[in-house]
Every structure is written in C-alpha cells, then in structure tokens.
Scaffold this active site. Structure first.
Site, mmCIF file in Angstrom:
data_model
loop_
_atom_site.group_PDB
_atom_site.id
_atom_site.type_symbol
_atom_site.label_atom_id
_atom_site.label_comp_id
_atom_site.label_asym_id
_atom_site.label_seq_id
_atom_site.Cartn_x
_atom_site.Cartn_y
_atom_site.Cartn_z
ATOM 1 C CG HIS A 1 -2.060 0.945 1.095
ATOM 2 N ND1 HIS A 1 -1.964 2.281 1.353
ATOM 3 C CD2 HIS A 1 -3.323 0.715 0.685
ATOM 4 C CE1 HIS A 1 -3.130 2.843 1.115
ATOM 5 N NE2 HIS A 1 -3.973 1.931 0.705
ATOM 6 C CG ASP B 1 -8.505 -4.397 -2.593
ATOM 7 O OD1 ASP B 1 -9.722 -4.225 -2.476
ATOM 8 O OD2 ASP B 1 -7.728 -3.530 -2.997
HETATM 9 N N1 ACO Z 1 4.107 -7.806 -4.804
HETATM 10 C C1 ACO Z 1 5.453 -7.763 -4.992
HETATM 11 N N2 ACO Z 1 6.199 -6.648 -4.843
HETATM 12 C C2 ACO Z 1 5.573 -5.523 -4.495
HETATM 13 C C3 ACO Z 1 4.172 -5.476 -4.274
HETATM 14 C C4 ACO Z 1 3.448 -6.669 -4.432
HETATM 15 N N3 ACO Z 1 2.121 -6.702 -4.232
HETATM 16 N N4 ACO Z 1 3.814 -4.223 -3.938
HETATM 17 C C5 ACO Z 1 4.945 -3.497 -3.961
HETATM 18 N N5 ACO Z 1 6.014 -4.273 -4.280
HETATM 19 C C6 ACO Z 1 7.422 -3.857 -4.324
HETATM 20 C C7 ACO Z 1 7.723 -3.050 -5.583
HETATM 21 O O1 ACO Z 1 8.177 -3.886 -6.638
HETATM 22 C C8 ACO Z 1 8.831 -2.128 -5.081
HETATM 23 O O2 ACO Z 1 10.020 -2.874 -4.999
HETATM 24 P P1 ACO Z 1 11.464 -2.138 -5.289
HETATM 25 O O3 ACO Z 1 11.614 -1.102 -4.230
HETATM 26 O O4 ACO Z 1 12.463 -3.246 -5.217
HETATM 27 O O5 ACO Z 1 11.352 -1.554 -6.677
HETATM 28 C C9 ACO Z 1 8.405 -1.805 -3.650
HETATM 29 O O6 ACO Z 1 7.633 -2.968 -3.233
HETATM 30 C C10 ACO Z 1 7.554 -0.551 -3.499
HETATM 31 O O7 ACO Z 1 6.424 -0.684 -4.371
HETATM 32 P P2 ACO Z 1 5.829 0.501 -5.250
HETATM 33 O O8 ACO Z 1 5.122 -0.086 -6.424
HETATM 34 O O9 ACO Z 1 6.891 1.516 -5.527
HETATM 35 O O10 ACO Z 1 4.789 1.114 -4.225
HETATM 36 P P3 ACO Z 1 3.582 2.057 -4.583
HETATM 37 O O11 ACO Z 1 3.278 2.793 -3.347
HETATM 38 O O12 ACO Z 1 3.868 2.856 -5.803
HETATM 39 O O13 ACO Z 1 2.393 1.044 -4.956
HETATM 40 C C11 ACO Z 1 0.613 -0.528 -4.703
HETATM 41 C C12 ACO Z 1 1.437 0.608 -4.044
HETATM 42 C C13 ACO Z 1 0.160 -0.074 -6.098
HETATM 43 C C14 ACO Z 1 -0.597 -0.799 -3.863
HETATM 44 C C15 ACO Z 1 1.523 -1.778 -4.813
HETATM 45 O O14 ACO Z 1 1.890 -2.212 -3.522
HETATM 46 C C16 ACO Z 1 0.837 -2.936 -5.572
HETATM 47 O O15 ACO Z 1 0.926 -2.984 -6.798
HETATM 48 N N6 ACO Z 1 0.142 -3.865 -4.845
HETATM 49 C C17 ACO Z 1 -0.617 -4.930 -5.501
HETATM 50 C C18 ACO Z 1 -1.971 -4.396 -5.978
HETATM 51 C C19 ACO Z 1 -2.934 -4.147 -4.830
HETATM 52 O O16 ACO Z 1 -3.116 -4.979 -3.951
HETATM 53 N N7 ACO Z 1 -3.582 -2.975 -4.883
HETATM 54 C C20 ACO Z 1 -4.610 -2.582 -3.891
HETATM 55 C C21 ACO Z 1 -4.081 -1.448 -3.076
HETATM 56 S S1 ACO Z 1 -5.190 -1.044 -1.792
HETATM 57 C C22 ACO Z 1 -6.421 -0.174 -2.531
HETATM 58 O O17 ACO Z 1 -6.311 0.492 -3.489
HETATM 59 C C23 ACO Z 1 -7.681 -0.335 -1.950
#
Ligand code: ACO
Length: 429
Positions: free
Chosen positions: A306, A363
């Site tokens: 998140h 979620d």
């Molecule tokens: N699985 C694997 N790796 C992940 C995940 C995941 N679910 N989420 C984040 N990471 C990793 C990224 O690859 C990144 O790694 P790095 O630093 O080595 O490059 C690091 O964790 C940070 O992630 P970002 O994508 O930069 O974080 P951001 O804040 O931009 O994205 C998000 C947040 C979109 C929710 C992300 O965690 C994600 O894609 N999660 C899966 C989708 C999801 O569950 N979305 C629902 C969110 S809650 C809502 O909207 C109600």
C-alpha cells in the site's frame, strides 16, 4: 509565528512557510515556489505531495491508524451503520436520530431510476464488465437532472448527494442482472440500504427472497470499511474532475474509472483470481512468491502493499478477523481462505516483503467474503465503489467550498526534443 523552511539555490534563498495538521504532520507550502524561483517540484505518483487540507479522514500508515472525522475505523465498523458513517463523512458529525432519519428518508425516496434509463442497460453486451456500466450509467444519470447539478448551488449539491447515494446501488444491481439475463428488481422502501441492495441483486420475481442476516451484517461491515480513504487515486480523480466545476455525476463517474484498475479497487477481483490460480496450478505457493519478487516478471501479489500503510492495513485486520467466521458460516470451509492464510504467513516472514514493509491490504480478504456471499468476482470492484461513494461525495463537497480551491493542473518537466523545423512528408527519411 509559523516555522519556515529554506531552499538555497544559486546563492539565492527561498523561504517557505511550514504548517501543521491536527495530528502533527508538517507540510512545506511551496505554492509560490515557481513564482519566486522558477523551480517546480517533481514527485511522480504524488507520493510526497499534499494537494489539499482536509477534515475528513486521517491515516497514519506507520501506525496502522484510520479515522473518519476523528472516529476510529474499529469503532465505526463495530457500532455504526453504513448510512450513519456516510452521514458522518459527508456532513462532518454523527447525526442525531432526527438527522439520520431525514438522511435515510431522502435516500430511500430517490432509489428508483427513470424508466427511460432501463434500455440503457440492455444496450451493453451481456458480458460487459459491471464497472464499465456503473461508470457509464453514473455519467448518464446526469442527463436526467441537467437543471439540478450545478456544483455552485448548495441545493443542487444536496440533491445530487441523495440521488447518487440512492441510485448507484440500483444501477449496480441492474448491471449485474443484465449480465446474468434476469429481470431487473426494483428497490423496496421497507428495507434498509444494505438489505435493499442485496434484494435487488439476488431476488427474482418468481419467488420470495429471504435476506440472510449474516450476509447483511458482513456487507454492512465491508461497505463501512471502504467508505473513505483520503486522497487515494479515485478520490483524487473525483477532486481533479470537480476542480473544473464539473457536476458530481461526472466527477464520480471518473472516480469509478480510476477505482477499476487492478492496482486500486480492481485488486479484490485479482486477489481471488490469483488464489484460484494458486489452487489450480501445479506450481507451489512459494513459486508464486518468487515470481512476485522477480523484477523481470510483471506478476505482483495482489492484495499486498500500500502506498500509505507500511504496517498491517487496519481494514484488512478487521476483515480477516471476521472473514473466517463469515465464510465458514455461509459456505463451510473455503480452500481459498486456507491458501490465503498460508500465503500471508509465508509473505510476512519473507525478507523481500519485510524490507519493503508490504502487508495485506483491504482487498486481500474482502474478495473471499464477497465470494462466500455468492457475489460474482466481476462485481467485487462494484461493491468497493458502492462503499467508497460517500467518501467521494464528501471529498467533492469539501473541495467545492474550499477557499484555496483552484483548478487542478500539475506542471511537468518537458524532456522531449527541442525546437526543430517541420519537414514535408515527401522529404522524411
Ligand atoms: N508484490 C510484490 N512486490 C511488491 C508489491 C506486491 N504486491 N507491492 C509493492 N512491491 C514492491 C515493488 O516492486 C517495489 O520494490 P522495489 O523497491 O524493489 O522496486 C516496492 O515494493 C515498493 O512498491 P511501489 O510499487 O513503488 O509502491 P507504490 O506505493 O507505488 O504502490 C501498490 C502501491 C500499487 C498498492 C503496490 O503495492 C501494488 O501494486 N500492490 C498490488 C496491488 C494491490 O493490492 N492494490 C490494492 C491497493 S489497496 C487499494 O487500493 C484499496
């Protein structure tokens, strides 16, 4: 006297005011930065940008705190109803009994759609995603109320609030019925908001539909848990659209589009699809986790991570506590819940996820509860939208009366080609 932050550049200093929110977050006001220095800020994804001052929702992602108008999500989900929480978000205070009754009545009396809107649903292909229908229908609703949607008229804003709160469950249920080829079921004024939605979703004209109190309670809790989440992608979309003085229908239709994506409200659908894939796959859960960690593989574990929570999402904690009971009561043991619990346990002890502070988000378990209620996977983001609706309305209304309001218009740093001369088509290589 307020604090000042100082930026030093090219021997020149720029002073910017630092101010503080009620929970102690500090912000540097850079609204005059460009005018004074020629500089703009660069913050992809707005991870570090406070675009508004807001009284609605407070989140502390490090400490897993979520509060609406000062009330904790734990207390609201335990004691409140969805309509009461909606009132709180929209008007700022918990209602008196009389105010609550008035709000409920106003919503109940607007639940019908205009009959001439019904063919609209028939025009979609039967396998249309219900989020597309919800977004399109929300925008289309405005065409019936063109004399009463002026965002600068408080009466119009009030009526649009009732109309959207009342009609979106009807639209969502009609979208579902369209997909499965059943007759549309009209709203019933003797039922409460959640009961009425379930009735429109699951009843058929041929026989009576008995509401299951466990399903009603579970859905009520889920809607409350989704009711607002400050400046997330969809709420920011609603605000951005509304900042051009668009009407509430147009802004919320756009918010639904933003919510649909798998990184936002579409994640609940993806989680269940992912768990089903894990159940049916020859590959182990560990293999999926390895794929999620592999930067060359676009696969991510849906339901984890998140932007704001760097701790267990408090909404996920509440759902998880209830999910097992509800699922067990409604459907017996669900192998997907077992897979989810094992996945969570493995992920929470894996260094990759620990270092990046990736925990289950709202979620992760919500889809499993919707599934146990008999709601099809494609409808999960729609349920998220119905839950989030009062939040979007509250954000729209707050922005509308904000004295600092300006049309939303980010800057950019242009990185394309410099000036060059036009080349006629017959002379291009
Ligand atoms: N699985 C694997 N790796 C992940 C995940 C995941 N679910 N989420 C984040 N990471 C990793 C990224 O690859 C990144 O790694 P790095 O630093 O080595 O490059 C690091 O964790 C940070 O992630 P970002 O994508 O930069 O974080 P951001 O804040 O931009 O994205 C998000 C947040 C979109 C929710 C992300 O965690 C994600 O894609 N999660 C899966 C989708 C999801 O569950 N979305 C629902 C969110 S809650 C809502 O909207 C109600």
């Amino acid at each position: 006297m307020s604090d000042q932050a100082r930026i030093d550049l090219d021997g020149q200093g720029f002073e910017a005011e630092v101010f503080e929110g009620t929970e102690g977050e500090r912000a540097v006001d850079i609204s005059n930065l460009r005018a004074n220095t020629g500089l703009v800020t660069y913050d992809p994804g707005f991870g570090n940008t406070g675009a508004v001052k807001s009284d609605i929702t407070f989140i502390n992602g490090e400490e897993a705190i979520l509060r609406h108008r000062g009330y904790s999500i734990e207390e609201l989900s335990e004691h409140s109803t969805f309509i009461e929480t909606s009132y709180l978000l929209i008007y700022g205070e918990l209602p008196t009994a009389e105010q609550l009754e008035g709000f409920r009545n106003n919503i109940t009396r607007h639940t019908l759609l205009r009959e001439d809107m019904k063919p609209f649903f028939d025009a979609f292909p039967p396998d249309a995603h219900p989020m597309a229908i919800l977004s399109a229908a929300t925008s289309a609703l405005s065409t019936f109320y063109q004399d009463h949607y002026d965002p600068n008229d408080p009466h119009d804003v009030e009526v649009s609030t009732y109309r959207l709160m009342a009609k979106l469950p009807t639209v969502a249920a009609f979208a579902y019925k369209r997909g499965i080829g059943q007759p549309y079921i009209y709203p019933r004024n003797d039922l409460d908001y959640v009961e009425n939605f379930l009735h429109m979703l699951f009843a058929v004209p041929a026989e009576p539909y008995d509401l299951d109190p466990d399903v009603v309670t579970a859905l009520r809790t889920l809607l409350i848990l989704h009711a607002d989440h400050e400046q997330n992608c969809s709420a920011s979309t609603v605000r951005l659209v509304a900042s051009s003085q668009s009407n509430m229908f147009a802004a919320i239709s756009a918010g639904i589009g933003a919510l649909w994506g798998p990184l936002h409200g579409g994640a609940n659908q993806r989680v269940v699809e992912m768990l089903e894939e894990m159940r049916d796959s020859e590959e182990s859960t560990e293999r999926f986790i390895e794929r999620a960690k592999d930067k060359d593989d676009p696969f991510r574990l849906s339901g984890f991570g998140h932007r704001v929570y760097k701790n267990y999402d408090p909404r996920a904690a509440i759902i998880k506590n209830k999910a097992n009971q509800v699922i067990h009561k409604l459907t017996g043991d669900d192998p997907l819940f077992e897979i989810a619990a094992k996945l969570e346990e493995t992920v929470l002890s894996d260094d990759y996820f620990i270092e990046r502070r990736l925990y289950p988000n709202v979620d992760f378990y919500s889809g499993l509860v919707y599934r146990a209620m008999g709601i099809p996977v494609k409808m999960f983001p729609v349920l998220f939208a119905l839950g989030r609706l009062p939040g979007w309305i509250a954000q729209f209304r707050e922005m509308n009366i904000d004295p600092d309001k300006r049309i939303g218009r980010p800057r950019q740093i242009y990185t394309g080609p410099p000036l060059r001369s036009y080349v006629p088509v017959d002379q291009r290589a």
